[in-house]
Design an enzyme around this catalytic site. Structure first.
Site, mmCIF file in Angstrom:
data_model
loop_
_atom_site.group_PDB
_atom_site.id
_atom_site.type_symbol
_atom_site.label_atom_id
_atom_site.label_comp_id
_atom_site.label_asym_id
_atom_site.label_seq_id
_atom_site.Cartn_x
_atom_site.Cartn_y
_atom_site.Cartn_z
ATOM 1 N N GLN A 62 0.814 -1.220 0.000
ATOM 2 C CA GLN A 62 0.000 0.000 0.000
ATOM 3 C C GLN A 62 0.847 1.270 0.000
ATOM 4 O O GLN A 62 0.353 2.351 -0.327
ATOM 5 C CB GLN A 62 -0.924 0.030 1.230
ATOM 6 C CG GLN A 62 -2.018 -1.020 1.200
ATOM 7 C CD GLN A 62 -3.067 -0.743 0.128
ATOM 8 O OE1 GLN A 62 -3.301 0.396 -0.276
ATOM 9 N NE2 GLN A 62 -3.711 -1.786 -0.351
ATOM 10 N N SER A 64 3.470 -4.452 -5.152
ATOM 11 C CA SER A 64 2.570 -5.025 -6.148
ATOM 12 C C SER A 64 2.207 -3.979 -7.189
ATOM 13 O O SER A 64 1.786 -2.871 -6.845
ATOM 14 C CB SER A 64 1.311 -5.529 -5.444
ATOM 15 O OG SER A 64 0.341 -5.911 -6.399
ATOM 16 N N HIS A 95 -0.327 -3.607 -9.332
ATOM 17 C CA HIS A 95 -1.683 -3.089 -9.535
ATOM 18 C C HIS A 95 -2.165 -2.149 -8.445
ATOM 19 O O HIS A 95 -3.260 -1.592 -8.530
ATOM 20 C CB HIS A 95 -2.678 -4.235 -9.780
ATOM 21 C CG HIS A 95 -3.090 -5.012 -8.569
ATOM 22 N ND1 HIS A 95 -4.284 -4.816 -7.928
ATOM 23 C CD2 HIS A 95 -2.469 -6.012 -7.890
ATOM 24 C CE1 HIS A 95 -4.397 -5.667 -6.923
ATOM 25 N NE2 HIS A 95 -3.304 -6.406 -6.876
ATOM 26 N N CYS A 145 -16.927 -9.889 2.563
ATOM 27 C CA CYS A 145 -18.117 -10.644 2.175
ATOM 28 C C CYS A 145 -17.710 -11.873 1.393
ATOM 29 O O CYS A 145 -18.086 -12.068 0.255
ATOM 30 C CB CYS A 145 -19.055 -9.788 1.360
ATOM 31 S SG CYS A 145 -20.680 -10.528 1.194
HETATM 32 C C1 LIG Z 1 -3.182 -5.998 -2.277
HETATM 33 C C2 LIG Z 1 -2.292 -6.344 -1.133
HETATM 34 C C3 LIG Z 1 -1.532 -7.517 -1.137
HETATM 35 C C4 LIG Z 1 -1.652 -8.541 -2.234
HETATM 36 O O1 LIG Z 1 -1.080 -8.115 -3.440
HETATM 37 P P1 LIG Z 1 -1.480 -8.870 -4.788
HETATM 38 O O2 LIG Z 1 -0.575 -8.279 -5.824
HETATM 39 O O3 LIG Z 1 -2.916 -8.555 -5.041
HETATM 40 O O4 LIG Z 1 -1.228 -10.325 -4.595
HETATM 41 C C5 LIG Z 1 -0.707 -7.760 -0.072
HETATM 42 N N1 LIG Z 1 -0.587 -6.892 0.951
HETATM 43 C C6 LIG Z 1 -1.286 -5.742 0.991
HETATM 44 C C7 LIG Z 1 -1.102 -4.812 2.136
HETATM 45 C C8 LIG Z 1 -2.170 -5.434 -0.048
HETATM 46 O O5 LIG Z 1 -2.865 -4.310 0.014
#
Ligand SMILES: *Cc1c(COP(=O)(O)O)cnc(C)c1O
Length: 402
Positions: free
Chosen positions: A179, A199, A201, A325
């Site tokens: 994040q 990550s 995305h 959910c």
């Molecule tokens: C989204 C998220 C992940 C997972 O990442 P992906 O690329 O979707 O596998 C892990 N940790 C946190 C804090 C996230 O917000």
């Protein structure tokens, strides 16, 4: 109907510039980076340039960056890889109760394989107490994993202090920075971070790509076996379009971070201030100051976050709630419960995460309709009205699992 996206902590759109570059590496420049011919050399070069850009974003060196399929894989590789490679040194891992499931479920797996895990509590703002961390360390502790910023309530942890302590004690420090990357300035050297997951995305690159930073010298072993890709640590032909896009997104994030954050913070502060002013019986969740620039998380007493979410969705607004959910149940968020919220208050939570595509107009529309929706739902709630002064009582009727 106009659709407004307020769920950037779940995923972000791919930047146009990133997408165009990715397309080029799916169509014209499609070689396997392991091939020795010109097609392969072309994509090898692109992958290595992306590695430099990702490294630059967090002040690492390129050979400390390992491309993965995303945050979940990075978290798995960091935890399992370090745990299995260092089990002769000790079997104890320290993390927090508010981590993403990619960390928590990996820790549970490691517990089944001979490791002991301490899940540290947090305070009412979702902040870790350094005192608790200090007290949890034993001579068996090999790894501390604490998220940089929380995905639900946005609280930013004392990463520098944790890194300093881990370094003094000779314990590896991993942070799930999924994040934070792109939203917080990060210098892995200054912060004494040994491993860091990111990550694509979550910062305007594509889904299915990410990176794990591993400081040079960290003892780690592979968890996926096959070819010798990523210097024998992560087998599998590289996701070239994803990786090239990740590099571009890292470059853009570094270039625009300050300006973008100032803009998003401005919108966020207006949302928070207006909700507090216009709607009674609300509680801001997460740290008031040390929080992600785009994160707004409120509990609206006497109503359910899920109903709020559906009503907003009907008006074209996409947000998120603190109830997962999944599997047909509405379990309140483990993060909100760890912060000491009752089940009712946790159930009434709404997360709005802003991104660079949001406008003043978007938030004005949201702030106009939100009070009406809250009022409507409260007027239908048996908990409201005559009971408005009542404290929410436990246990709540809508949780199925206790
Ligand atoms: C989204 C998220 C992940 C997972 O990442 P992906 O690329 O979707 O596998 C892990 N940790 C946190 C804090 C996230 O917000």
């Amino acid at each position: 109907m106009k659709r407004i996206y307020f769920d950037h902590s779940a995923t972000t759109p791919v930047d146009r510039e990133v997408a165009e570059l990715m397309l080029e590496y799916m169509t014209d420049k499609f070689g396997n980076p392991s091939s020795v011919h010109a097609f392969g050399r072309e994509t090898r070069k692109a992958v290595e340039e992306a590695r430099e850009k990702v490294a630059a974003l967090i002040n690492a060196t390129p050979n400390e960056i390992f491309f993965t399929s995303g945050g979940t894989e990075g978290d798995n590789l960091a935890l399992k890889g370090v745990a299995f490679a260092n089990r002769k040194k000790g079997n104890h891992i320290i993390t927090t109760a508010i981590e993403h499931h990619a960390i928590l479920h990996t820790c549970e797996y490691l517990e089944k394989h001979g490791f002991t895990v301490t899940y540290l509590p947090v305070d009412e703002n979702a902040m870790l107490r350094m005192e608790d961390l200090k007290n949890a360390i034993t001579d068996q502790t090999i790894l501390i994993s604490v998220m940089f910023a929380n995905n639900e309530v946005g609280t930013i942890q004392p990463i520098k202090e944790i890194g300093q302590l881990a370094k003094e004690k000779g314990i590896y420090f991993h942070t799930d920075a999924v994040q934070a990357v792109g939203s917080c300035p990060i210098d892995v050297k200054e912060l004494n971070i040994d491993l860091l997951s990111m990550s694509g995305h979550k910062f305007y690159a594509s889904k299915g790509v990410g990176a794990l930073y591993i400081r040079r010298g960290v003892k780690i072993e592979e968890i996926q076996h096959g070819g010798g890709h990523e210097r024998n640590l992560r087998a599998g032909t590289e996701n070239v379009p994803g990786i090239v896009g990740l590099g571009k997104a890292a470059e853009i994030a570094k270039r625009d971070m300050e300006k973008k954050n100032a803009y998003i913070k401005g919108l966020r502060d207006k949302v928070i201030a207006t909700i507090m002013e216009k709607i009674p019986h609300v509680k801001l969740n997460g740290h008031p100051d040390l929080r992600l620039p785009g994160n707004v998380n409120f509990s609206f007493l006497y109503i359910e976050g899920e109903s709020l979410l559906l009503n907003l969705d009907m008006k074209g607004i996409a947000a998120s709630s603190g109830s997962a959910c999944t599997s047909g149940s509405l379990d309140p968020s483990h993060v909100l419960l760890a912060m000491g919220l009752t089940h009712e208050v946790a159930h009434g939570s709404l997360r709005v995460t802003l991104g660079r595509g949001n406008t003043e107009e978007d938030i004005n529309y949201f702030l106009e309709i939100l009070p009406e929706i809250v009022e409507k739902l409260r007027s239908m709630s048996p908990l409201y009205g005559s009971a408005a002064e009542l404290k929410p009582s436990n246990p709540c009727s809508s949780c199925h699992h206790h």
